[in-house]
Scaffold this active site. Structure first.
Site: not given
Length: 210
Positions: A37, A121
């Site tokens: 995620h 990220h």
């Protein structure tokens, strides 16, 4: 108490390509592909009534679909040692705009402002402090896929708990992305994006504080 965070999920084709990068890094604990995620805001432990307030605030966010571009390896750590291998995401204007709105929702609910700079990220692996040279060697042997991008049409409030096999993330509430984007803010976000990234010696993007 609930342990929560807000994030963008990844489509199956992206998670498949990222999962093909696992292996070849001694001591790494690879994140299962179902846990991939892009975090917009870590919340931590809050009471159930606070979660209800948070849901109400997040439900008020009106935003267009968000463009996500993953463009290379990076890491978090300090003093020449890394503790996390990541796939870095560009700070596109739409992503920055959404993250700012999520942050405002947190503050509206009485939470302390996030003091860490937003570094979008996807975490690929965690490890004990490891010399950065080992990650450089890994990056040379594993070419990051080109054109790894997608459009996120929702963001999600996740819960997190520890099991015997590690962390388990469960999507609790989904929020659609189908609103509008402030054009003035878009230009500001583009300027921030240009300032927030530097290049390392291989020419790949790396966050300034990584």
């Amino acid at each position: 108490m609930l342990r929560l965070f807000v994030a963008l999920p990844l489509p199956r084709d992206i998670t498949q390509k990222l999962s093909e990068l696992t292996g070849g890094l001694p001591g790494a604990r690879w994140v299962p592909s179902e846990n991939y995620h892009l975090t917009l805001r870590f919340i931590g432990e809050i009471a159930h009534h606070q979660a209800d307030d948070l849901d109400a605030a997040l439900s008020m966010i009106s935003e267009e679909a968000v463009e996500i571009k993953l463009n290379g390896f990076g890491h978090f750590g300090k003093r020449g040692r890394a503790n996390c291998l990541i796939a870095m995401a560009e700070k596109t204007p739409s992503l920055l705009h959404l993250q700012k709105k999520v942050e405002r929702a947190m503050i509206k609910c009485g939470m302390e402002p996030e003091t860490r700079k937003f570094c979008p990220h996807v975490t690929l692996a965690r490890m004990k402090p490891t010399p950065e040279v080992m990650l450089h060697d890994y990056a040379k042997k594993h070419h990051f896929p080109k054109g790894l991008s997608y459009t996120a049409h929702k963001f999600v409030l996740y819960s997190s708990y520890l099991s015997n096999t590690g962390s388990v993330y469960s999507p609790e509430i989904e929020y659609p992305l189908n609103g509008g984007l402030d054009e003035d803010w878009t230009q500001q976000a583009a300027e921030e994006f240009a300032m927030d990234y530097t290049y390392n010696y291989r020419g790949q993007f790396v966050p300034e504080f990584a």
